[in-house]
Motif scaffolding. Sequence first.
Motif, mmCIF file in Angstrom:
data_model
loop_
_atom_site.group_PDB
_atom_site.id
_atom_site.type_symbol
_atom_site.label_atom_id
_atom_site.label_comp_id
_atom_site.label_asym_id
_atom_site.label_seq_id
_atom_site.Cartn_x
_atom_site.Cartn_y
_atom_site.Cartn_z
ATOM 1 N N LEU A 29 27.045 46.752 41.825
ATOM 2 C CA LEU A 29 27.602 45.802 40.867
ATOM 3 C C LEU A 29 28.952 46.618 40.359
ATOM 4 N N LEU A 30 29.423 47.884 41.141
ATOM 5 C CA LEU A 30 30.210 48.913 40.584
ATOM 6 C C LEU A 30 31.701 48.675 41.910
ATOM 7 N N GLU A 31 31.085 47.986 42.329
ATOM 8 C CA GLU A 31 32.103 47.210 43.781
ATOM 9 C C GLU A 31 32.516 46.179 43.439
ATOM 10 N N PHE A 32 31.684 45.403 42.971
ATOM 11 C CA PHE A 32 32.352 44.068 42.508
ATOM 12 C C PHE A 32 32.584 43.840 41.604
ATOM 13 N N HIS A 33 32.249 44.854 40.485
ATOM 14 C CA HIS A 33 33.191 44.910 39.279
ATOM 15 C C HIS A 33 34.398 45.484 39.523
ATOM 16 N N ARG A 34 34.941 47.210 41.072
ATOM 17 C CA ARG A 34 36.398 46.765 41.202
ATOM 18 C C ARG A 34 37.283 45.781 42.017
ATOM 19 N N PHE A 35 36.407 45.231 42.196
ATOM 20 C CA PHE A 35 37.103 43.937 43.195
ATOM 21 C C PHE A 35 37.076 42.877 42.295
ATOM 22 N N ILE A 36 36.424 43.122 41.203
ATOM 23 C CA ILE A 36 36.656 41.447 40.430
ATOM 24 C C ILE A 36 38.610 42.357 39.742
ATOM 25 N N LEU A 37 38.338 43.461 39.267
ATOM 26 C CA LEU A 37 39.749 44.467 38.589
ATOM 27 C C LEU A 37 41.144 43.645 39.902
ATOM 28 N N GLN A 38 40.340 43.980 40.351
ATOM 29 C CA GLN A 38 41.596 43.847 41.750
ATOM 30 C C GLN A 38 41.800 42.888 41.734
ATOM 31 N N SER A 39 41.170 41.356 41.706
ATOM 32 C CA SER A 39 41.437 40.198 41.442
ATOM 33 C C SER A 39 41.946 39.704 41.327
ATOM 34 N N LEU A 40 41.597 40.371 39.692
ATOM 35 C CA LEU A 40 42.731 39.301 38.671
ATOM 36 C C LEU A 40 43.876 40.544 37.658
ATOM 37 N N GLU A 41 44.253 41.336 38.942
ATOM 38 C CA GLU A 41 44.884 42.164 38.478
ATOM 39 C C GLU A 41 45.018 42.835 36.702
ATOM 40 N N TYR A 42 43.971 43.282 37.005
ATOM 41 C CA TYR A 42 43.319 43.988 35.591
ATOM 42 C C TYR A 42 43.550 45.096 36.072
ATOM 43 N N GLU A 43 43.814 46.387 35.271
ATOM 44 C CA GLU A 43 43.341 47.872 35.150
ATOM 45 C C GLU A 43 41.987 48.053 34.548
ATOM 46 N N GLU A 44 41.833 49.298 35.006
ATOM 47 C CA GLU A 44 40.504 49.960 35.082
ATOM 48 C C GLU A 44 40.356 49.457 33.374
ATOM 49 N N CYS A 45 38.612 49.262 33.250
ATOM 50 C CA CYS A 45 38.226 49.317 32.087
ATOM 51 C C CYS A 45 36.741 49.329 31.566
ATOM 52 N N MET A 46 36.110 49.800 30.309
ATOM 53 C CA MET A 46 34.586 49.611 30.378
ATOM 54 C C MET A 46 34.616 48.368 29.789
ATOM 55 N N ALA A 47 33.507 47.861 31.158
ATOM 56 C CA ALA A 47 32.371 47.287 31.218
ATOM 57 C C ALA A 47 31.277 47.323 31.417
ATOM 58 N N SER A 48 30.483 45.493 31.399
ATOM 59 C CA SER A 48 28.817 46.016 31.150
ATOM 60 C C SER A 48 29.307 44.282 32.474
ATOM 61 N N PHE A 49 27.892 44.447 33.686
ATOM 62 C CA PHE A 49 27.023 43.104 33.376
ATOM 63 C C PHE A 49 25.957 43.247 32.658
ATOM 64 N N TYR A 50 25.582 41.689 32.761
ATOM 65 C CA TYR A 50 24.833 41.214 32.395
ATOM 66 C C TYR A 50 23.784 39.744 32.986
#
Length: 172
Positions: A29-50
């Motif tokens: 999920l951490l790798e997926f989180h980083r990929f989503i941020l990169q895909s959306l051009e978002y900066e690193e942020c606190m996040a959670s998956f549910y």
Amino acid sequence: MSMVFRFRMLSDENDHFVRDYEVLYDTTLLEFHRFILQSLEYEECMASFYTADERWEKLREFTLMEMRDTEEAGPETMESITLGQIIHRHRDRLIYLFDMFGDRAYYLELTGVYEADKGAAYPREIYARAEAPDQYDPSKNPEDDEDDESAYAEIMDEFKDFEGDDNYDDEY
């Protein structure tokens, strides 16, 4: 051969926004989180998956940082869980909460499971429509810039015909 999960990601802030991702089943999920941020051009942020049920109610939480106060209590970390450990059926759902204070999220649904293409790099974005909502300011809605209207806007336009029309008498 490795298996690939295909997810469709939607936003409740922009009816036109769609992303389709293909991700290996053993991706954390951490790798997926980083990929989503990169895909959306978002900066690193606190996040959670549910994980989520069929009504998008939150079930299990997975966080960036260790939040457990004991061995048993609290959510697990994103780095310790792979998609294959929590996704088991077609239409399984995840909520990706990217704005903890604003309670803003994306909604991901498993739409297919496939064999990985030889030589392909994963995770990958296979379809994108419309701009992502602004990471920090929900009032900057890219939906306002879209040429084609959402179904909601189309239906509401029919009611605008009656705005300011004083020919109707409310008293009988």
